[in-house]
Scaffold this active site. Structure first.
Site, short mmCIF file in Angstrom:
data_model
loop_
_atom_site.label_atom_id
_atom_site.label_comp_id
_atom_site.label_asym_id
_atom_site.label_seq_id
_atom_site.Cartn_x
_atom_site.Cartn_y
_atom_site.Cartn_z
N ARG A 120 -2.40 19.74 -40.97
CA ARG A 120 -3.03 18.65 -41.74
C ARG A 120 -4.67 18.05 -40.16
O ARG A 120 -4.90 16.64 -41.25
CB ARG A 120 -2.18 17.57 -42.31
CG ARG A 120 -1.92 18.20 -43.08
CD ARG A 120 -0.75 16.88 -44.05
NE ARG A 120 0.07 17.25 -44.78
CZ ARG A 120 1.73 17.58 -44.83
NH1 ARG A 120 2.34 17.12 -42.97
NH2 ARG A 120 2.54 17.93 -45.17
N LYS A 142 -19.23 19.56 -41.27
CA LYS A 142 -19.51 21.20 -42.56
C LYS A 142 -18.92 22.68 -42.05
O LYS A 142 -19.19 23.06 -40.97
CB LYS A 142 -20.13 21.82 -42.78
CG LYS A 142 -21.27 20.51 -44.61
CD LYS A 142 -22.36 21.60 -45.44
CE LYS A 142 -23.28 20.67 -46.03
NZ LYS A 142 -24.03 21.81 -46.84
N GLU A 184 -35.34 26.77 -39.24
CA GLU A 184 -34.62 25.98 -39.42
C GLU A 184 -35.35 24.93 -38.51
O GLU A 184 -35.69 23.46 -39.25
CB GLU A 184 -33.14 25.72 -39.50
CG GLU A 184 -32.26 27.15 -40.06
CD GLU A 184 -31.79 26.48 -41.23
OE1 GLU A 184 -32.19 25.45 -41.58
OE2 GLU A 184 -31.23 26.89 -41.74
N LYS A 220 -31.79 15.56 -37.51
CA LYS A 220 -30.47 15.92 -38.54
C LYS A 220 -29.39 15.01 -38.92
O LYS A 220 -28.60 14.81 -39.60
CB LYS A 220 -29.51 17.26 -38.53
CG LYS A 220 -28.27 17.62 -39.36
CD LYS A 220 -27.86 19.25 -39.36
CE LYS A 220 -26.69 19.34 -40.12
NZ LYS A 220 -26.11 20.90 -40.74
N GLU A 230 -22.99 14.56 -48.65
CA GLU A 230 -24.24 14.90 -49.14
C GLU A 230 -24.23 14.53 -50.30
O GLU A 230 -24.15 15.31 -51.68
CB GLU A 230 -23.25 17.16 -49.25
CG GLU A 230 -25.13 17.29 -49.67
CD GLU A 230 -25.12 18.89 -49.33
OE1 GLU A 230 -23.72 19.17 -49.01
OE2 GLU A 230 -25.74 19.62 -49.10
N ARG A 234 -29.44 14.39 -47.84
CA ARG A 234 -28.86 15.20 -47.10
C ARG A 234 -29.21 16.04 -47.96
O ARG A 234 -29.24 17.61 -47.57
CB ARG A 234 -27.22 15.05 -47.12
CG ARG A 234 -26.75 16.76 -45.58
CD ARG A 234 -25.36 16.24 -45.06
NE ARG A 234 -25.09 17.78 -44.51
CZ ARG A 234 -23.99 17.55 -44.26
NH1 ARG A 234 -22.83 16.35 -44.10
NH2 ARG A 234 -23.83 18.26 -43.27
N ASN A 238 -32.00 20.98 -47.57
CA ASN A 238 -31.75 22.32 -48.23
C ASN A 238 -33.20 22.46 -49.07
O ASN A 238 -33.24 24.09 -49.12
CB ASN A 238 -30.88 22.00 -49.13
CG ASN A 238 -29.68 21.84 -49.47
OD1 ASN A 238 -29.14 21.93 -48.07
ND2 ASN A 238 -29.12 21.15 -50.02
N HIS A 241 -33.57 26.64 -48.89
CA HIS A 241 -32.57 27.27 -49.15
C HIS A 241 -32.54 27.53 -50.27
O HIS A 241 -31.40 28.18 -50.29
CB HIS A 241 -31.88 26.50 -48.65
CG HIS A 241 -31.14 26.49 -47.00
ND1 HIS A 241 -32.33 25.88 -46.67
CD2 HIS A 241 -30.35 26.08 -46.22
CE1 HIS A 241 -32.00 25.87 -44.83
NE2 HIS A 241 -31.00 26.11 -45.00
N HIS A 245 -31.37 31.29 -50.81
CA HIS A 245 -29.78 31.91 -50.86
C HIS A 245 -29.87 32.88 -52.07
O HIS A 245 -28.98 33.70 -51.67
CB HIS A 245 -29.20 30.41 -51.63
CG HIS A 245 -27.84 29.96 -50.11
ND1 HIS A 245 -27.88 28.39 -50.40
CD2 HIS A 245 -28.24 29.79 -48.71
CE1 HIS A 245 -27.90 27.71 -48.92
NE2 HIS A 245 -27.74 29.01 -48.33
N HIS A 258 -30.12 34.83 -42.67
CA HIS A 258 -30.49 33.26 -43.09
C HIS A 258 -31.58 33.46 -43.33
O HIS A 258 -32.26 32.13 -44.41
CB HIS A 258 -29.28 32.35 -42.39
CG HIS A 258 -29.74 30.48 -43.39
ND1 HIS A 258 -28.54 30.92 -44.52
CD2 HIS A 258 -29.37 30.23 -42.77
CE1 HIS A 258 -29.55 29.61 -44.48
NE2 HIS A 258 -29.48 28.86 -43.60
MG MG Z 1 -29.65 26.81 -43.05
#
Ligand code: MG
Length: 348
Positions: A120, A142, A184, A220, A230, A234, A238, A241, A245, A258
């Site tokens: 946990r 994340k 980035e 960041k 988020e 936040r 993106n 992105h 994506h 990426h």
């Molecule tokens: Mg990224």
């Protein structure tokens, strides 16, 4: 030594210094009372750095284990996590013991997810070795894995207790991956920091990479501090992105990295917003020449309607609309909720 303090629900430090990896154990000792440390790494990074980290940990009295998985995004599965759990249990790891993620973004995502769920939740430390991980994925908490239906669909938020960044590891990183991280970095300049963008235009980023890393993780950090889960700000991270994506999906995550996808995404969305009068003129031209300077692509032949269609399946898309991140100008960004059925026309 540069230190960036992150004040999330459990505060932690990001330390940046060349050669830091050789004394990783000294700094880890200061933040934990763990007896055992499981170092998690992939087959590429393990060869280069595992011995250094392990011997520094042992010098500091830790009992160490090493879990190595096959390098590459294909390993980012629940099967690998399951093997990690077994290794942790066989090593008799208790709730007080810790995991060290030694590697790029995939490693941090997986080791973090194992740490978030084993017993946990146990503590973990990030030692990111790729530029992308150093400026981006090692900050923010994340973690997760891919499943057949999509990337990062299963995961958890878990902040590390320490991040150790050694810019010397970039010397062993192939140029392709350095450029991947540059996308980035350019993104941070676009959304939050016009002077960072200017620095990237005027200088060679790699010559001053400690400054750049510190700047990016600070940006960041500030964003994540204000919006850990988020809900709002936040989303600005993106930028580039949403379309990026979609491109990654169209190419099935092969052939286009990426960072390359994000570079094309930043250019596409800014060209559209500039044309619509939502972005200061001249902005997309500056982004294009900066991407070119760092060997990143700025266009793609993929069909616009197909790109828009893939946006609809993004996990961040709401019902019938998508939150596009647009630039007012370089260094200033905002969110514009756009109906999915208008997206194709907007970017065409
Ligand atoms: Mg990224």
């Amino acid at each position: 030594m540069r230190t960036v303090r992150v004040n999330t629900s459990a505060p932690y430090d990001i330390l940046i210094e060349r050669g830091l990896i050789n004394s990783a154990g000294d700094y880890i000792k200061k933040v934990t009372s763990a007896k055992k440390v499981m170092v998690i790494s992939d087959t590429n990074v393990e060869k280069l750095y595992a011995e250094k980290v392990v011997s520094s940990l042992e010098k500091n009295g830790f009992e160490t284990g090493l879990f190595v998985y096959e390098a590459g995004e294909k390993s980012k599965t629940l099967d690998t996590i399951s093997a990690m759990y077994s290794r942790l249990a066989d090593f008799n790891m208790s709730r007080k013991d810790i995991i060290v993620a030694l590697g790029g973004g995939v490693c941090g995502d997986m080791a973090g997810f194992a740490a978030a769920t084993y017993m946990r939740g146990i503590n973990f430390i990030q030692i990111p070795t790729s530029l992308l991980a150093q400026v981006d994925s090692s900050v923010g908490g994340k973690t997760g894995v891919d499943i057949a239906q999509g990337k990062n669909l299963v995961g958890a938020f878990l902040q590390p207790i320490l991040v150790l960044i050694d810019p010397d590891t970039l010397k062993t990183l192939p140029e392709y991956y350095v450029n991947d991280g540059m996308a980035e970095i350019i993104k941070y300049g676009c959304i939050k920091d016009g002077s960072l963008f200017k620095t990237l235009e005027d200088e060679n980023a790699l010559d001053i990479i400690e400054d750049i890393i510190e700047k990016c993780v600070s940006i960041k950090r500030d964003v994540v501090n204000r919006d850990e889960k988020e809900a709002g700000e936040r989303m600005l991270l993106n930028f580039g992105h949403t379309l990026g994506h979609s491109l990654e999906k169209i190419y099935n995550f092969e052939g286009l990295s990426h960072g390359q996808a994000v570079a094309i995404g930043m250019v596409m969305i800014t060209r559209a917003s500039q044309r619509a009068g939502l972005t200061e003129s001249g902005t997309v031209e500056r982004i294009i020449s900066l991407c070119k300077k760092y060997s990143l692509p700025t266009s793609d032949k993929a069909d616009v309607d197909e790109i828009a269609r893939y946006c609809a399946s993004d996990k961040k898309a709401g019902f019938g609309s998508v939150n596009l991140v647009l630039l007012k100008k370089i260094g200033e960004s905002y969110i514009k909720n756009t109906p999915l059925n208008e997206l194709g026309d907007f970017i065409r």
